[in-house]
Enzyme design. Structure first.
Site, PDB file in Angstrom:
ATOM      1  N   ARG A   6     -22.771  45.336 -31.686  1.00  0.00           N
ATOM      2  CA  ARG A   6     -21.395  45.532 -32.150  1.00  0.00           C
ATOM      3  C   ARG A   6     -20.886  44.429 -33.104  1.00  0.00           C
ATOM      4  NH1 ARG A   6     -17.352  46.109 -29.646  1.00  0.00           N
ATOM      5  NH2 ARG A   6     -16.539  47.976 -30.646  1.00  0.00           N
ATOM      6  N   GLU A  13     -11.712  62.419 -22.517  1.00  0.00           N
ATOM      7  CA  GLU A  13     -13.115  61.969 -22.473  1.00  0.00           C
ATOM      8  C   GLU A  13     -13.227  60.459 -22.669  1.00  0.00           C
ATOM      9  OE1 GLU A  13     -14.765  64.093 -25.790  1.00  0.00           O
ATOM     10  OE2 GLU A  13     -15.258  65.842 -24.593  1.00  0.00           O
ATOM     11  N   PRO A  14     -12.698  59.670 -21.755  1.00  0.00           N
ATOM     12  CA  PRO A  14     -12.812  58.227 -21.939  1.00  0.00           C
ATOM     13  C   PRO A  14     -14.242  57.738 -21.686  1.00  0.00           C
ATOM     14  CG  PRO A  14     -11.810  58.722 -19.812  1.00  0.00           C
ATOM     15  CD  PRO A  14     -12.035  60.035 -20.500  1.00  0.00           C
ATOM     16  N   ARG A  17     -15.517  54.053 -23.254  1.00  0.00           N
ATOM     17  CA  ARG A  17     -15.336  52.604 -23.273  1.00  0.00           C
ATOM     18  C   ARG A  17     -14.345  52.119 -22.211  1.00  0.00           C
ATOM     19  NH1 ARG A  17     -15.755  49.788 -28.249  1.00  0.00           N
ATOM     20  NH2 ARG A  17     -15.323  51.785 -29.229  1.00  0.00           N
ATOM     21  N   CYS A  69     -34.379  38.607 -36.373  1.00  0.00           N
ATOM     22  CA  CYS A  69     -34.533  38.104 -37.743  1.00  0.00           C
ATOM     23  C   CYS A  69     -33.541  38.804 -38.662  1.00  0.00           C
ATOM     24  CB  CYS A  69     -35.954  38.348 -38.226  1.00  0.00           C
ATOM     25  SG  CYS A  69     -37.119  37.495 -37.191  1.00  0.00           S
TER      26      CYS A  69
HETATM   27  N1  LLP Z   1     -15.475  61.944 -27.014  1.00  0.00           N
HETATM   28  C1  LLP Z   1     -16.096  62.053 -28.204  1.00  0.00           C
HETATM   29  C2  LLP Z   1     -16.251  63.358 -28.804  1.00  0.00           C
HETATM   30  C3  LLP Z   1     -16.563  60.909 -28.855  1.00  0.00           C
HETATM   31  O1  LLP Z   1     -17.145  61.018 -30.039  1.00  0.00           O
HETATM   32  C4  LLP Z   1     -16.410  59.642 -28.241  1.00  0.00           C
HETATM   33  C5  LLP Z   1     -16.908  58.424 -28.899  1.00  0.00           C
HETATM   34  C6  LLP Z   1     -15.789  59.582 -26.985  1.00  0.00           C
HETATM   35  C7  LLP Z   1     -15.323  60.751 -26.409  1.00  0.00           C
HETATM   36  C8  LLP Z   1     -15.605  58.293 -26.237  1.00  0.00           C
HETATM   37  O2  LLP Z   1     -14.837  57.386 -26.930  1.00  0.00           O
HETATM   38  P1  LLP Z   1     -14.372  56.015 -26.219  1.00  0.00           P
HETATM   39  O3  LLP Z   1     -13.446  56.377 -25.100  1.00  0.00           O
HETATM   40  O4  LLP Z   1     -15.582  55.357 -25.709  1.00  0.00           O
HETATM   41  O5  LLP Z   1     -13.729  55.259 -27.301  1.00  0.00           O
HETATM   42  N2  LLP Z   1     -20.404  52.722 -30.819  1.00  0.00           N
HETATM   43  C9  LLP Z   1     -19.002  52.536 -31.110  1.00  0.00           C
HETATM   44  C10 LLP Z   1     -18.148  53.617 -30.488  1.00  0.00           C
HETATM   45  C11 LLP Z   1     -18.509  54.997 -30.963  1.00  0.00           C
HETATM   46  C12 LLP Z   1     -17.694  56.033 -30.277  1.00  0.00           C
HETATM   47  C13 LLP Z   1     -18.159  57.375 -30.669  1.00  0.00           C
HETATM   48  N3  LLP Z   1     -17.517  58.432 -29.994  1.00  0.00           N
HETATM   49  C14 LLP Z   1     -18.578  51.159 -30.638  1.00  0.00           C
HETATM   50  O6  LLP Z   1     -19.397  50.440 -30.069  1.00  0.00           O
HETATM   51  O7  LLP Z   1     -17.437  50.765 -30.851  1.00  0.00           O
END
Ligand code: LLP
Length: 430
Positions: free
Chosen positions: A323, A283-284, A286, A354
């Site tokens: 972030r 599940e990518p 980012r 602010c």
């Molecule tokens: N699958 C599940 C169950 C997740 O909780 C997440 C991310 C992903 C996949 C995707 O993860 P990624 O490939 O994007 O790393 N707002 C934070 C990131 C929170 C991620 C939460 N879950 C940030 O800006 O760094």
């Protein structure tokens, strides 16, 4: 990215012209860069192994247009709320390619998901087996489910985005007394089709240790479930978390750096244990969109504090990129309209909210900055727009999709009327 006539071009589009045409703050997403990540996933994972799938984690960047790109690629979609699911429904995203995650799904959300016919629901809490069985029974449907487990591995990332440890609001701990009664129930529930296990160890990881440790744990669990319940799981979901490059200090590993050793473990396990190869899903989020996106801001006020610091202010900030304030995240940037000029000063780029944590980039080297310059922040395609807020009643920026020199608006800038559209003055105050 390239530089022409002193301007930064992104996917063939002049970013200075984009700022002028669409206004700032502006998110700019490159379709070519998103597709390049898809292509890498295809060769490194999808085409390389049998029975594997990619479910794009829409939380990273969820818009109707983005979901169209994901659908065109044939990938599945991971959603975690009614809003993300509704976006998918409105994008006509095929229900049979949607997976529903989330640690506190409401009855209404589960009903919406089951009515739409989502492919899988990832059970994340101890109440959910009963709840989903009840809803599915009432609708006379069968729902495919996995359990999100907390594999108790420590991920080398900011603790705020680390999720695989036992003390976490996410997932079900692998305590026999907690997990196995749930598994038993799911195996027996007439309206549930129990497929297997899911984990997500954390986000923005440049190291595969946590993923690999969690794969071992998930495979051990598959073996125990077979022995204990005479039940063979058919699917494993290894979550997302693959890191990207925000600054020159970051490394973006190829997908294969994570997926190859994970698949090796799965295949070796299947052979050793004479276990039928389960489907494997990742599940990518980012890693698909982050580097495809940039943000454009216009420089406004400039404040020089001799021998201390020079602040240059942008017309957005933590409201369009939380972030830095939330995770102390670092970004790199440049002046889009002075892209060929040498750097000549060190400044701190501050936002408009602010809040003293509203600093986008601290101590960055830039050419001499003037009011009206366009500051571009790189790697804002993930968790930028999706975490944007209306703090200080700042408006959520527009998003433009660029592709080989063409630019199209995919999210309009919020209007001031939209900022207050849900507000009501009660009769007693009129
Ligand atoms: N699958 C599940 C169950 C997740 O909780 C997440 C991310 C992903 C996949 C995707 O993860 P990624 O490939 O994007 O790393 N707002 C934070 C990131 C929170 C991620 C939460 N879950 C940030 O800006 O760094």
């Amino acid at each position: 990215m390239d530089i022409r006539n002193g301007h930064l071009f992104w996917d063939g589009c002049d970013t200075v012209a984009l700022a002028k045409r669409f206004g700032t703050p502006l998110y700019v997403m490159s379709q070519s860069l998103i597709e390049a990540r898809f292509a890498e996933l295809q060769t490194d994972f999808v085409a390389k192994y049998e029975k594997v799938r990619v479910a794009y984690a829409s939380k990273a960047f969820s818009t109707l247009a983005m979901l169209k790109l994901v659908e065109k690629q044939g990938y599945s979609l991971d959603v975690v709320s009614d809003g993300e699911l509704y976006t998918a429904i409105k994008a006509d995203f095929p229900a049979e390619h949607i997976e529903f995650n989330g640690n506190n799904k409401s009855v209404e959300e589960l009903e919406l998901a089951i009515d739409y016919g989502v492919e899988r629901i990832i059970i994340d809490s101890l109440q959910e087996v009963d709840l989903i069985e009840k809803i599915a029974a009432a609708k006379n449907k069968t729902v495919a489910v996995l359990f999100r487990i907390t594999p108790e591995v420590k991920a080398a990332t900011h603790s705020f985005i680390s999720t695989g440890q036992k003390d976490s609001k996410f997932g079900i701990p692998i305590e026999p007394a907690i997990l196995f009664p749930q598994v038993e129930k799911a195996v027996q529930a007439p309206h549930l089709d129990f497929l297997g296990f899911h984990f997500h160890v954390g986000s923005q990881l440049a190291d595969n240790t946590a993923h690999l440790a969690a794969v071992t744990i998930a495979l051990d669990l598959a073996k125990i479930v077979r022995e204990k319940f005479d039940y063979t799981i058919t699917e494993l979901n290894f979550g997302g978390g693959f890191g990207v490059r925000y600054t020159k200090d970051d490394v973006r590993q190829p997908f294969a750096y994570f997926t190859d050793p994970m698949m090796e473990k799965v295949l070796a396990f299947c052979q050793q244990e004479n276990f039928p190869q389960p489907a494997v899903v990742i599940e990518p989020g980012r890693s698909i969109v982050a580097e495809a996106g940039i943000s454009l801001h216009t420089i406004g006020a400039i404040k020089e504090l001799p021998a201390i610091r020079k602040y240059v202010s942008i017309d957005g900030g933590m409201t369009d990129n939380i972030r830095p304030g939330l995770y102390a995240a670092h970004y790199s940037g440049m002046l889009a309209n002075k892209a060929d000029q040498p750097t000549s000063e060190v400044v701190t780029v501050s936002g408009k909210a602010c809040e003293s944590t509203d600093i986008l980039v601290k101590d960055i080297q830039l050419p001499t900055v003037a009011t009206g310059d366009i500051f571009v922040t790189f790697t804002t395609g993930a968790y930028g727009y999706s975490m944007a807020s209306n703090y200080n009643k700042l408006r959520i920026p527009a998003v433009v999709l660029v592709h080989k020199g063409q630019a199209e608006l995919i999210v309009k800038r919020q209007t001031l009327d939209q900022v207050i559209e849900n507000e009501v003055i009660p009769a007693s105050l009129k």
